[in-house]
Design a protein around this motif. Structure first.
Motif, PDB file in Angstrom:
ATOM      1  N   SER A 235     -68.006  61.959  35.499  1.00  0.00           N
ATOM      2  CA  SER A 235     -68.735  61.695  36.545  1.00  0.00           C
ATOM      3  C   SER A 235     -68.903  61.413  37.539  1.00  0.00           C
ATOM      4  N   HIS A 236     -69.115  62.228  37.970  1.00  0.00           N
ATOM      5  CA  HIS A 236     -68.484  60.537  39.701  1.00  0.00           C
ATOM      6  C   HIS A 236     -69.747  59.476  40.036  1.00  0.00           C
ATOM      7  N   HIS A 237     -69.505  58.512  40.339  1.00  0.00           N
ATOM      8  CA  HIS A 237     -69.976  56.720  40.096  1.00  0.00           C
ATOM      9  C   HIS A 237     -69.891  56.381  41.956  1.00  0.00           C
ATOM     10  N   ASP A 238     -70.598  56.801  42.239  1.00  0.00           N
ATOM     11  CA  ASP A 238     -70.197  55.791  44.191  1.00  0.00           C
ATOM     12  C   ASP A 238     -70.095  54.584  43.933  1.00  0.00           C
TER      13      ASP A 238
ATOM     14  N   GLN B 171     -69.241  82.166  22.661  1.00  0.00           N
ATOM     15  CA  GLN B 171     -68.799  81.235  23.718  1.00  0.00           C
ATOM     16  C   GLN B 171     -68.986  81.531  25.104  1.00  0.00           C
ATOM     17  N   ALA B 172     -69.470  82.768  24.872  1.00  0.00           N
ATOM     18  CA  ALA B 172     -69.841  82.787  26.767  1.00  0.00           C
ATOM     19  C   ALA B 172     -71.692  82.045  26.697  1.00  0.00           C
ATOM     20  N   ARG B 173     -72.259  81.886  26.045  1.00  0.00           N
ATOM     21  CA  ARG B 173     -73.272  80.591  26.467  1.00  0.00           C
ATOM     22  C   ARG B 173     -72.878  79.619  26.742  1.00  0.00           C
ATOM     23  N   LEU B 174     -71.468  79.083  26.276  1.00  0.00           N
ATOM     24  CA  LEU B 174     -70.960  77.648  25.979  1.00  0.00           C
ATOM     25  C   LEU B 174     -70.467  78.013  27.899  1.00  0.00           C
ATOM     26  N   ALA B 175     -69.502  78.936  28.045  1.00  0.00           N
ATOM     27  CA  ALA B 175     -68.866  79.287  29.101  1.00  0.00           C
ATOM     28  C   ALA B 175     -69.568  79.317  30.668  1.00  0.00           C
TER      29      ALA B 175
ATOM     30  N   SER C 159     -71.396  75.936  34.909  1.00  0.00           N
ATOM     31  CA  SER C 159     -72.998  75.166  35.854  1.00  0.00           C
ATOM     32  C   SER C 159     -72.995  73.965  35.737  1.00  0.00           C
ATOM     33  N   SER C 160     -72.601  73.231  35.067  1.00  0.00           N
ATOM     34  CA  SER C 160     -73.139  71.918  34.552  1.00  0.00           C
ATOM     35  C   SER C 160     -72.138  71.162  36.073  1.00  0.00           C
TER      36      SER C 160
ATOM     37  N   ASN D 150     -63.837  74.007  36.081  1.00  0.00           N
ATOM     38  CA  ASN D 150     -65.446  74.756  35.810  1.00  0.00           C
ATOM     39  C   ASN D 150     -65.816  74.485  37.748  1.00  0.00           C
ATOM     40  N   THR D 151     -66.706  74.991  37.854  1.00  0.00           N
ATOM     41  CA  THR D 151     -67.091  74.881  39.367  1.00  0.00           C
ATOM     42  C   THR D 151     -67.822  73.356  39.275  1.00  0.00           C
ATOM     43  N   GLY D 152     -68.002  71.953  39.020  1.00  0.00           N
ATOM     44  CA  GLY D 152     -68.101  70.872  39.121  1.00  0.00           C
ATOM     45  C   GLY D 152     -66.981  69.589  39.351  1.00  0.00           C
ATOM     46  N   ALA D 153     -66.525  70.225  38.594  1.00  0.00           N
ATOM     47  CA  ALA D 153     -64.739  70.045  38.684  1.00  0.00           C
ATOM     48  C   ALA D 153     -64.528  70.118  40.519  1.00  0.00           C
TER      49      ALA D 153
END
Length: 276
Positions: A273-276, A169-173, A178-179, A196-199
């Motif tokens: 995922s962001h698309h320009d 669970q810690a690895r997945l988190a 970090s994604s 998450n930080t990506g969001a």
């Protein structure tokens, strides 16, 4: 007359002997019944301790082993016959996982203080053959009618599976956090649970600002019907994969994204995922 008195005395003696015999028989029967009931209770307790999933060790007031159930035998490497009478420290050998220093034995502490004691975190049980088991446990004193400790019972369990699950669970988190992509989980009512930080990078909101709020906070007003469609499809078990749409940043700017949604129990997860 004297013969009559002697006959009367003999009858009284016989009567007293009969009463005494009946009383003795009643006492014997009561004792046998009590012994049978006690033996039945002991057997029931033995079966119970032998069948539970946790390991159980009991000691006397001097900390010498009196009993191990099969789970305790398997984890310690000691059989009941071999362990009985041995000091608990010989049979239940525990150390700190990181320092490798001997850990305080909770059973002996429970004996000294007369209270229930739990095991410290990161404790390793070293079995007789050197096998190491991460465990947690508790120990409780056994008190007689006057409150004096006559022994202690120690209950412990192997937490290897739980440890592996926690590490996974810690690895997945860590991977999720970090994604670069935005990964968001929400319940089936659309309330945000994780962010998450990506969001944070994509939408401009911190996790503290959005957790507990509806996902519609990032959906433009003209596209609110999409959320109902997505939740409906997910509830029916239909996949939502690479759905091209538009979402809204905190500053109001519209951004084009590719949305993938999956369901796990009572929650859904979105990868955006962001698309320009």
């Amino acid at each position: 007359a004297q013969d009559s008195v002697m006959a009367s005395d003999d009858e009284e003696e016989l009567r007293l002997r009969s009463v005494a015999l009946q009383t003795a028989n009643a006492i014997l029967l009561a004792r046998q019944r009590a012994e049978r009931e006690l033996a039945a209770e002991r057997e029931e307790l033995r079966i119970t301790l032998a069948s539970i999933g946790d390991a159980v060790i009991s000691t006397d007031a001097e900390g010498r082993v009196k009993y191990l159930n099969p789970v305790a035998e398997a984890l310690t490497g000691w059989t009941q016959t071999e362990a009985v009478g041995k000091p608990l420290l010989d049979v239940f050998h525990i150390v700190n996982e990181y320092t490798r220093e001997p850990a305080e034995n909770p059973a002996l502490r429970a004996l000294r203080k007369g209270v229930v004691v739990g095991l410290a975190n990161h404790t390793i049980l070293i079995a007789r053959d050197g096998t190491e088991w991460p465990i947690d446990d508790s120990a409780a004193p056994m008190l007689d009618e006057s409150g004096v400790a006559v022994g202690v019972v120690l209950v412990f369990r192997d937490i290897s599976e739980r440890r592996r699950a926690d590490e996974t669970q810690a690895r997945l988190a860590a991977i999720v956090n970090s994604s670069y992509d935005a990964i968001v989980s929400k319940n089936l009512h659309g309330i945000i649970r994780t962010w998450n930080t990506g969001a944070e990078r994509l939408f401009g909101y911190t996790a503290e600002e959005v957790i507990g709020k509806p996902i519609t906070i990032v959906i433009p007003p003209e596209r609110l019907s999409e959320e109902e469609m997505i939740l409906s499809r997910i509830t029916r078990g239909e996949p939502v994969d690479h759905f091209e749409t538009v979402r809204m940043r905190k500053d109001g700017r519209r951004i084009h994204i590719s949305l993938t949604v999956s369901r796990s129990e009572e929650h859904t997860s979105e990868l955006q995922s962001h698309h320009d």
